[in-house]
Design a protein around this motif. Sequence first.
Motif, PDB file in Angstrom:
ATOM      1  N   LEU A   1       9.724  -4.174   4.388  1.00  0.00           N
ATOM      2  CA  LEU A   1      10.294  -2.967   3.802  1.00  0.00           C
ATOM      3  C   LEU A   1      10.099  -2.971   2.295  1.00  0.00           C
ATOM      4  O   LEU A   1       9.712  -1.969   1.694  1.00  0.00           O
ATOM      5  N   GLY A   2      10.361  -4.127   1.661  1.00  0.00           N
ATOM      6  CA  GLY A   2      10.198  -4.234   0.220  1.00  0.00           C
ATOM      7  C   GLY A   2       8.767  -4.019  -0.217  1.00  0.00           C
ATOM      8  O   GLY A   2       8.510  -3.331  -1.219  1.00  0.00           O
ATOM      9  N   ILE A   3       7.821  -4.593   0.509  1.00  0.00           N
ATOM     10  CA  ILE A   3       6.409  -4.443   0.173  1.00  0.00           C
ATOM     11  C   ILE A   3       5.979  -2.986   0.293  1.00  0.00           C
ATOM     12  O   ILE A   3       5.347  -2.423  -0.611  1.00  0.00           O
ATOM     13  N   THR A   4       6.306  -2.359   1.421  1.00  0.00           N
ATOM     14  CA  THR A   4       5.900  -0.969   1.643  1.00  0.00           C
ATOM     15  C   THR A   4       6.534  -0.038   0.619  1.00  0.00           C
ATOM     16  O   THR A   4       5.875   0.844   0.054  1.00  0.00           O
ATOM     17  N   THR A   5       7.827  -0.238   0.369  1.00  0.00           N
ATOM     18  CA  THR A   5       8.530   0.598  -0.606  1.00  0.00           C
ATOM     19  C   THR A   5       7.953   0.398  -2.001  1.00  0.00           C
ATOM     20  O   THR A   5       7.758   1.364  -2.751  1.00  0.00           O
ATOM     21  N   GLY A   6       7.677  -0.851  -2.371  1.00  0.00           N
ATOM     22  CA  GLY A   6       7.108  -1.138  -3.680  1.00  0.00           C
ATOM     23  C   GLY A   6       5.738  -0.501  -3.875  1.00  0.00           C
ATOM     24  O   GLY A   6       5.450   0.069  -4.930  1.00  0.00           O
ATOM     25  N   LEU A   7       4.895  -0.583  -2.854  1.00  0.00           N
ATOM     26  CA  LEU A   7       3.566   0.029  -2.934  1.00  0.00           C
ATOM     27  C   LEU A   7       3.672   1.553  -3.031  1.00  0.00           C
ATOM     28  O   LEU A   7       2.948   2.186  -3.803  1.00  0.00           O
ATOM     29  N   ALA A   8       4.586   2.139  -2.241  1.00  0.00           N
ATOM     30  CA  ALA A   8       4.759   3.593  -2.276  1.00  0.00           C
ATOM     31  C   ALA A   8       5.263   4.041  -3.640  1.00  0.00           C
ATOM     32  O   ALA A   8       4.785   5.043  -4.198  1.00  0.00           O
ATOM     33  N   TYR A   9       6.218   3.304  -4.194  1.00  0.00           N
ATOM     34  CA  TYR A   9       6.765   3.666  -5.501  1.00  0.00           C
ATOM     35  C   TYR A   9       5.704   3.538  -6.590  1.00  0.00           C
ATOM     36  O   TYR A   9       5.556   4.417  -7.447  1.00  0.00           O
ATOM     37  N   ALA A  10       4.938   2.432  -6.544  1.00  0.00           N
ATOM     38  CA  ALA A  10       3.877   2.233  -7.538  1.00  0.00           C
ATOM     39  C   ALA A  10       2.834   3.341  -7.456  1.00  0.00           C
ATOM     40  O   ALA A  10       2.374   3.863  -8.481  1.00  0.00           O
ATOM     41  N   SER A  11       2.466   3.723  -6.239  1.00  0.00           N
ATOM     42  CA  SER A  11       1.485   4.789  -6.057  1.00  0.00           C
ATOM     43  C   SER A  11       2.010   6.117  -6.598  1.00  0.00           C
ATOM     44  O   SER A  11       1.282   6.866  -7.268  1.00  0.00           O
ATOM     45  N   THR A  12       3.287   6.403  -6.329  1.00  0.00           N
ATOM     46  CA  THR A  12       3.884   7.652  -6.796  1.00  0.00           C
ATOM     47  C   THR A  12       3.957   7.691  -8.320  1.00  0.00           C
ATOM     48  O   THR A  12       3.646   8.710  -8.947  1.00  0.00           O
ATOM     49  N   ILE A  13       4.359   6.567  -8.941  1.00  0.00           N
ATOM     50  CA  ILE A  13       4.459   6.512 -10.404  1.00  0.00           C
ATOM     51  C   ILE A  13       3.080   6.626 -11.045  1.00  0.00           C
ATOM     52  O   ILE A  13       2.894   7.345 -12.042  1.00  0.00           O
TER      53      ILE A  13
END
Length: 399
Positions: free
Chosen positions: A70-82
């Motif tokens: 969950l942390g990995i997926t959320t982190g990647l999604a957040y980084a991509s969005t930013i």
Amino acid sequence: MKQFGILPKIIAAIFLGIMIGLIAPAWLVRIFATFNGLFSSFLEFIIPFIIIGFIASGIGMMGRGAGKMLGITTGLAYASTILAGIFAFLAAKTMYPSLLQNQVAKSFTSPEEALLSPYFTIEMPAVMGVMTALLVAFTIGLGMASIKGDALLNVMEEFKEIVVKVINVIIIPLLPLHIFGIFANMTQGGQIASIMSVFAKVFVMIIALHLIMLAFQYTMAGSVTKNNPYQMLKGMLPAYFTALGTQSSASTIPVTLKFTKKMGVNKKVADFTVPLLATIHLSGSTITLVSCAMAVMMLQGIDTGFMQMLPFILMLGVTMIAAPGVPGGAVMAALGLLESMLGFSDNMLSLMIALYLAQDSFGTACNVTGDGAISALAGRFAPKEDSSKLQIEREEQVI
């Protein structure tokens, strides 16, 4: 009209609003201005509920996920969005001086002064401020994620369903009429020519940025997974074109899931990441929101420096988890930030809604296509012990 999607209705509302604004007498346009005032007041009232309903529930649900995955997926999604938001800012800063050079000094600089006033208004004060609502949502959401009980989580999920009902039954159906009135009023005030010429160019730029962002995402995914980025992106085209029609990341999940697996992503990983990313990864929507917001601000002479926009982009990445899986959900979730952090007025918010919805399908298509790349990256970095638990824990979540 029920047979038409939101995009044809928005386009028709803009076209008809311009036509009526050119020929209608002032008294008729003021009737629509009165409706616009009431609708804007209701939006101002409902925004805190949207923030609390979606963000608190979203954070609470995410906290029940599959550990490191969950942390990995959320982190990647957040980084991509930013990254998408910063990319849009840099592109706007580079291109808008030439795109908007003949429009900045025009009458659109003070839109409220040129618009006809409503016959009457009804105050609908919000129960709390936007920042208060954000703090309440984060506090409740993080609290629900840290405790084992489900009672409050179930309450917040039902509260979220109420808010979604309000959006689907009241806000979305009335938006075309609201946008019709806005464009009729702007046409009556002599502003529409400059506005339409500006945003025709802005839309072309936004779609180009979407495609560049997808190329970057799949280049990164291909490099990490040792696959051909072009073939990966080509394999996700059915999801892209499906999203153009549905205008909903949630509605496109079955197609996105099918072709993400075909692309070579582990089945259990894809079953976990694709539905989650449909909720939290909105790089295409972020590009659109940042680009349109900067255009509106520059046309009104508002500062658009990096230190002004960066906090907005960072908060937008978090707030995007609040976006419901309905057309226009991202801009609804972002209204509070536009108002509190960038100082948008009611008319600016209304214009942002119209501009966003006019190209919502392309932003959604970028979102869901990018989900395939993020899933591939998440699968590459997924801990082996988490992968075996993903399917069971995914089924326990309601996203």
